[in-house]
Design a protein around this motif. Structure first.
Motif, PDB file in Angstrom:
ATOM      1  N   ARG A 175       0.935  -1.000  -0.004  1.00 25.27           N
ATOM      2  CA  ARG A 175      -0.103  -0.020   0.132  1.00 25.27           C
ATOM      3  C   ARG A 175       0.902   1.240  -0.087  1.00 25.27           C
ATOM      4  O   ARG A 175       2.098   1.242   0.442  1.00 25.27           O
ATOM      5  N   PHE A 176       0.241   2.326  -0.725  1.00 25.58           N
ATOM      6  CA  PHE A 176       1.004   3.579  -0.367  1.00 25.58           C
ATOM      7  C   PHE A 176       0.214   4.568   0.287  1.00 25.58           C
ATOM      8  O   PHE A 176      -1.191   4.589   0.487  1.00 25.58           O
ATOM      9  N   ALA A 177       0.715   5.547   1.239  1.00 34.00           N
ATOM     10  CA  ALA A 177       0.210   6.112   2.113  1.00 34.00           C
ATOM     11  C   ALA A 177       0.961   7.737   2.131  1.00 34.00           C
ATOM     12  O   ALA A 177       2.307   7.859   1.998  1.00 34.00           O
ATOM     13  N   GLY A 178       0.100   8.728   2.451  1.00 38.09           N
ATOM     14  CA  GLY A 178       0.717  10.208   2.671  1.00 38.09           C
ATOM     15  C   GLY A 178       1.176  10.660   1.659  1.00 38.09           C
ATOM     16  O   GLY A 178       0.557  10.704   0.319  1.00 38.09           O
ATOM     17  N   GLN A 179       2.032  11.719   1.605  1.00 38.16           N
ATOM     18  CA  GLN A 179       2.262  12.849   0.569  1.00 38.16           C
ATOM     19  C   GLN A 179       2.774  11.994  -0.798  1.00 38.16           C
ATOM     20  O   GLN A 179       2.337  12.336  -1.875  1.00 38.16           O
ATOM     21  N   ILE A 180       3.327  10.885  -0.922  1.00 40.91           N
ATOM     22  CA  ILE A 180       3.762  10.187  -1.992  1.00 40.91           C
ATOM     23  C   ILE A 180       2.378   9.809  -2.733  1.00 40.91           C
ATOM     24  O   ILE A 180       2.739   9.482  -4.091  1.00 40.91           O
TER      25      ILE A 180
END
Length: 451
Positions: free
Chosen positions: A342-347
């Protein structure tokens, strides 16, 4: 069943994701490369370190989308928001944070959690197995960024963030500057005096703009293009867009009365916001810059009241990496080609501390559901959280995708309430009332499923 969640990055998103997952019973490993591997902007190895600003922006949860996001996160036991309120500084209607104690508290809470392990290592490749969240933020290491680029097959997407300088309070001339929040916002005297103001005449403003435009700027490396996020433009880039741009932006004089000369209206005003609880540091609001250090000192000392200013930190510019989330992520924030990541945050293409932490919160909860066999209903798009995740996972056009702050333009319209400035207050209140009700129901169902 494997119940270990690995998180790459210990910033706002990674810290929040770890907190949510660990409190739900998962074993969590946070992989944070600092302080072993340093970045341009960070000063410590603390988790949750604030870099560009110390503000979480508006705390108005009835009329502002980011304030609503504050409220939603608090209902979900957010570590980042709880810690922000614990270390809150006077800032009118904004939520400003004493950044060093904030990061120290976040770090202490995560280190003390029995389900969390912190590994000081740099992950340089995409893992082939396990359960992972990549929350490396705008300063993703070069090796990992290259690995992400190779996996997605897309050109690296990036823009540039600029950082504003910080001034020592005792070097500011208070015979020129005065303390006042714009429109005297704030419930307490401390909140209404959280800002210092430096007034400019028309001639002083024109000379300042000339100095900005002529100042020596930092150059981009070969192959880099100067794309910026509009909410964090360098001040000299704003000046290049027109001589009056600054006066209608960060230097607007409205809502302020010069305590030293109440009868004279300033042509422009430079504001400085308290940066720590002691009141010894102030950051220059909206003065992100890519000027070279020597030029910064020369130009900023022309501001009335800052002639003898001493700087605790000068401004700078850094690359901010993000992925094309609408094309690459599914509705569970998973990488389509490697769904164990998974990806999370500003990216992911959200912009701002609060938005980053919010996507960490959601990614952590989605990971918990997957690892424990729960079925979570989609987050209602009528909520601030849902509006953001809907935007990055398919609501935005992948061809033109750019980083975005949370805003009411991402929310589904409400029937019977038309647009326009005259009824904007009613419209925003309707958005927040609906969001609070829908978020509360979603959270309650989530807890029932977990039980």
């Amino acid at each position: 069943m494997e119940r270990t969640l690995n998180i790459i990055g210990g910033g706002m998103a990674g810290s929040e994701a770890a907190w949510q997952a660990a409190n739900a019973g998962l074993q969590v490993v946070i992989h944070e490369m600092r302080p072993k591997v340093e970045t341009f902007a960070h000063r410590t190895g603390n988790l949750g370190e604030m870099v560009c600003s110390n503000s979480f922006r508006s705390d108005d949860h009835e009329q502002n989308a980011v304030g609503l996001l504050h409220w939603e996160m608090m209902q979900a036991n957010s570590l980042i928001m709880q810690t922000a309120y614990k270390h809150r500084l006077p800032a009118g209607g904004a939520l400003a944070v004493d950044r060093d104690p904030f990061a120290q508290s976040v770090t202490a809470a995560l280190k003390a959690h029995p389900n969390i392990t912190i590994a000081s290592d740099e992950i340089t490749a995409l893992p082939d197995e396990g359960h992972w969240i990549i929350a490396t933020g705008p300063l993703t290491s070069g090796a990992l960024a290259e690995a992400i680029q190779q996996e997605t097959g897309a050109e690296a997407l990036a823009f540039f963030d600029a950082i504003a300088p910080i001034v020592y309070a005792d070097s500011i001339d208070m015979s020129v500057a005065w303390m006042q929040s714009r429109y005297d916002k704030g419930e307490t005297a401390a909140e209404r005096t959280a800002y210092l103001n430096c007034p400019m005449t028309k001639d002083q403003y024109e000379a300042f703009v000339d100095a900005l435009l002529a100042a020596e700027k930092a150059e981009f490396k070969e192959g880099e293009t100067a794309g910026y996020f509009d909410g964090c433009l360098p001040i000299e880039v704003m000046a290049e867009r027109g001589r009056e741009t600054l006066r209608f932006g960060p230097m607007k004089p409205v809502g302020l009365t010069n305590a030293h000369d109440p009868a004279t209206k300033a042509y422009a005003v430079v504001q400085l916001r308290r940066d720590n609880a002691l009141g010894t540091l102030f950051n220059i609001v909206g003065f992100q810059t890519k000027m070279k250090y020597g030029a910064q000192k020369a130009v900023f000392k022309t501001i009335p009241g800052l002639k003898n200013a001493e700087f605790a930190r000068l401004g700078g510019i850094h690359r901010n990496t993000f992925i094309n989330s609408p094309m690459l992520l599914d509705d569970q924030m998973r990488l389509r080609s490697k769904p164990h990541i998974r990806f999370a945050g500003q990216i992911t293409g959200v912009e701002g501390y609060v938005e980053s932490a919010a996507m960490g919160l959601l990614a952590g909860r989605l990971a918990v559901a997957e690892l424990t066999g729960q079925i979570l209903a989609p987050v209602p798009p009528t909520t601030a959280m849902g509006a953001l995740v809907t935007h990055i996972t398919g609501g935005a056009d992948a061809k033109t995708f750019q980083p975005m702050n949370v805003n009411f333009g991402l929310f589904p319209p409400i029937d019977g309430i038309k647009g326009g400035r005259r009824n904007r207050k009613d419209r925003y209140k309707a958005y927040t009332d609906r969001a609070k009700a829908d978020w509360s129901v979603w959270l309650e169902h989530t807890l029932q499923n977990a039980a």
